[in-house]
Design an enzyme around this catalytic site. Structure first.
Site, PDB file in Angstrom:
ATOM      1  N   HIS A   1       8.471  55.136  29.468  1.00 42.93           N
ATOM      2  CA  HIS A   1       7.761  55.542  28.724  1.00 42.93           C
ATOM      3  C   HIS A   1       7.680  57.094  28.192  1.00 42.93           C
ATOM      4  O   HIS A   1       7.379  57.824  29.039  1.00 42.93           O
ATOM      5  CB  HIS A   1       6.047  55.251  28.744  1.00 42.93           C
ATOM      6  CG  HIS A   1       4.997  55.579  28.001  1.00 42.93           C
ATOM      7  ND1 HIS A   1       4.964  54.689  27.109  1.00 42.93           N
ATOM      8  CD2 HIS A   1       4.378  56.744  27.583  1.00 42.93           C
ATOM      9  CE1 HIS A   1       3.664  55.283  26.125  1.00 42.93           C
ATOM     10  NE2 HIS A   1       3.737  56.427  26.483  1.00 42.93           N
TER      11      HIS A   1
ATOM     12  N   ILE B   1      10.351  60.407  27.066  1.00 46.91           N
ATOM     13  CA  ILE B   1      11.585  61.141  27.635  1.00 46.91           C
ATOM     14  C   ILE B   1      11.614  62.424  27.284  1.00 46.91           C
ATOM     15  O   ILE B   1      10.907  62.871  26.332  1.00 46.91           O
ATOM     16  CB  ILE B   1      12.776  60.390  27.417  1.00 46.91           C
ATOM     17  CG1 ILE B   1      14.042  60.811  28.159  1.00 46.91           C
ATOM     18  CG2 ILE B   1      13.144  60.673  25.693  1.00 46.91           C
ATOM     19  CD1 ILE B   1      15.315  60.181  27.817  1.00 46.91           C
TER      20      ILE B   1
END
Length: 73
Positions: free
Chosen positions: A66, A68
């Site tokens: 979820h 980056i």
């Protein structure tokens, strides 16, 4: 095929893309497939996303990225 969840582009044109986010109730074409990280070189004439191999010892089966972000030293 399922799309990306997030992307981070470095100053040199390399893009890291996270994919495979799963939420309860969110339909997925491959619900058992773990998440992935892709690399794309935006300097190329026809950039392609290439899946990066994840190091051994990492629990790939439960990887659901979820977001980056990158750190440039």
């Amino acid at each position: 095929e399922a799309g990306s969840e997030d992307i981070d582009i470095l100053p040199n044109g390399l893009a890291f893309i996270s994919s495979g986010l799963k939420y309860p109730g969110l339909k997925s074409p491959e619900p058992e497939k773990p998440g992935e990280i892709f690399l794309m070189d935006l300097n190329e004439d026809n950039p392609r996303a290439v899946e990066l191999r994840i190091s051994r010892g990492f629990d790939v089966a439960s990887f659901i990225p979820h977001g980056i972000s990158t750190y440039v030293d």
